[in-house]
Enzyme design. Structure first.
Site, short mmCIF file in Angstrom:
data_model
loop_
_atom_site.label_atom_id
_atom_site.label_comp_id
_atom_site.label_asym_id
_atom_site.label_seq_id
_atom_site.Cartn_x
_atom_site.Cartn_y
_atom_site.Cartn_z
N HIS A 80 28.02 4.43 -11.23
CA HIS A 80 28.45 3.53 -11.80
C HIS A 80 29.69 2.93 -10.97
O HIS A 80 30.61 4.08 -11.10
CB HIS A 80 28.44 3.32 -13.22
CG HIS A 80 28.71 2.04 -13.99
ND1 HIS A 80 27.46 1.17 -14.01
CD2 HIS A 80 29.59 1.74 -14.76
CE1 HIS A 80 28.01 0.14 -14.77
NE2 HIS A 80 29.42 0.53 -15.28
N ASP B 42 22.98 5.61 -11.46
CA ASP B 42 23.65 4.78 -12.62
C ASP B 42 22.88 4.80 -13.85
O ASP B 42 21.57 4.59 -13.75
CB ASP B 42 23.74 3.31 -12.06
CG ASP B 42 24.64 2.33 -12.77
OD1 ASP B 42 24.58 2.28 -14.27
OD2 ASP B 42 25.47 1.47 -12.44
N SER C 29 28.78 -4.59 -14.80
CA SER C 29 28.58 -3.95 -15.78
C SER C 29 28.47 -4.78 -17.23
O SER C 29 27.44 -5.45 -17.30
CB SER C 29 29.88 -2.70 -16.04
OG SER C 29 29.59 -2.02 -16.74
#
Length: 358
Positions: free
Chosen positions: A324, A294, A196
């Site tokens: 995600h 995502d 991330s």
């Protein structure tokens, strides 16, 4: 139906993605998913998880500066107790004026050996998360790869913008390279890894290291990396993308805090936004993994394509129906998808280090 512990999932999903879940996910608590997201779009192994996540996260606070102290409270991701069998040590290393020193965690050091090494940067939207909370996860990874790992406690936004955290991470990388012999690392086999926002930091670090020419990086492993401040603002996404876990609203907040300016503008500082770097030539080979649901899917696909077009070998894995943070959530839920993706990532790192696949 996947078997998992509700309390662990509640804590673990937030910690993993480094987030509070947006109100939109509350709609996934029943058979009715968020407005634009048909439940059939979600990977079969993640559908039940998505429903239960919605039920548990509907009351989480939204992202504001006022809420940051609450959002930064540590969430236990399963058992976060460091392993006694894998050594780790907290050190404080200089960053250089005008920056304060930065803490790093050195994991699985073994003086006298010459093993691959990883410089890790944690996730959290650039505004939350910590290296300390990732020690257990990095210990487990270090054992699987028989490597040494340094994870950096970089400063968070908005208190510190990109200009500070980039230097924190670079200081950790320089320390790893300079002290390779004392911790049992091979200075010629250092990879960067992040998930991330940590993936964004890892990509930034590869760019900075390339241009400063002081530390060679052999590989970059970017797990659903946060690469483009324009996503969700001037770069539009399909309405069903970014509905679960990490939303355009949260992305805007994270990037604004990180840049110290409104995201999506015509100009951004060099190195702060990897997707805006015009020249990607000369970077180390890369692995990028992301899911189709995502928010970062399009930007990650585009970055992988640009790397390949620049002559940088880049492997791209796009997981259908994954949102995600899906990998850690799936692992916690004992869904096969999590184990499969973990093995894909491990083998990518092995190839980057030049060791046989598992």
């Amino acid at each position: 139906m996947t078997d998992f512990n509700r309390r662990e999932l509640l804590a673990g999903s937030a910690a993993l993605a480094g987030l509070s879940l947006a109100p939109s996910i509350a709609q996934a608590a029943t058979s009715a998913p968020p407005a634009a997201l048909d439940m059939r779009m979600i990977h079969p192994e993640l559908r039940e998880i998505a429903k239960r996540m919605g039920a548990m996260f509907g009351s989480m606070p939204t992202w504001t500066r006022e809420n940051l102290p609450q959002l930064r409270k540590p969430f236990p991701f399963g058992d976060m107790t460091p392993l006694k069998s894998v050594p780790f040590e907290r050190k404080v290393v200089p960053v250089g004026k005008p920056h304060p020193d930065v803490a790093i965690y050195v994991i699985n050091a073994r003086p006298g050996s010459r093993r691959p090494a990883i410089l890790h940067t944690h996730g959290g939207g650039y505004i939350i998360g910590s290296a300390e909370s990732s020690v257990r996860q990095m210990q487990e990874l270090a054992v699987k790869l028989d490597c040494v790992i340094v994870t950096v406690e970089y400063r968070l936004a908005p208190e510190t913008t990109y200009a500070g955290s980039i230097e924190d991470n670079y200081a950790g990388l320089k320390w790893l390279h300079a002290n390779a012999a004392s911790i049992g690392a091979d200075p010629a086999r250092i990879a960067v890894l992040g998930e991330s926002a940590g993936g964004g930091h890892a990509a930034m670090l590869a760019l900075v290291a390339r241009d400063r020419g002081e530390v060679p990086i052999c590989f970059q492993c970017l797990i659903y990396p946060m690469l483009d401040d324009r996503t969700g603002t001037t770069r539009k996404v399909q309405p069903w993308v970014g509905q679960l876990v990490w939303t355009p609203m949260q992305n805007h907040f994270g990037w604004e805090a990180f840049l110290g300016a409104k995201p999506g503008g015509s100009k951004v500082p060099k190195y702060a936004v990897p997707a805006r770097m015009a020249d990607l030539k000369g970077l180390p080979p890369a692995f990028i993994g992301v899911g189709t649901l995502d928010l970062f899917c399009d930007e990650d696909i585009d970055y992988a394509q640009r790397l390949n077009n620049a002559g940088v070998p880049a492997e791209l894995i796009v997981v259908p129906g994954a949102f995600h943070g899906f990998d850690g959530i799936a692992m916690m839920a004992k869904a096969p998808l999590g184990t499969w993706f973990e093995n894909v990532k491990l083998n990518a790192l092995r190839r980057g280090f030049g060791i046989p696949a598992g």
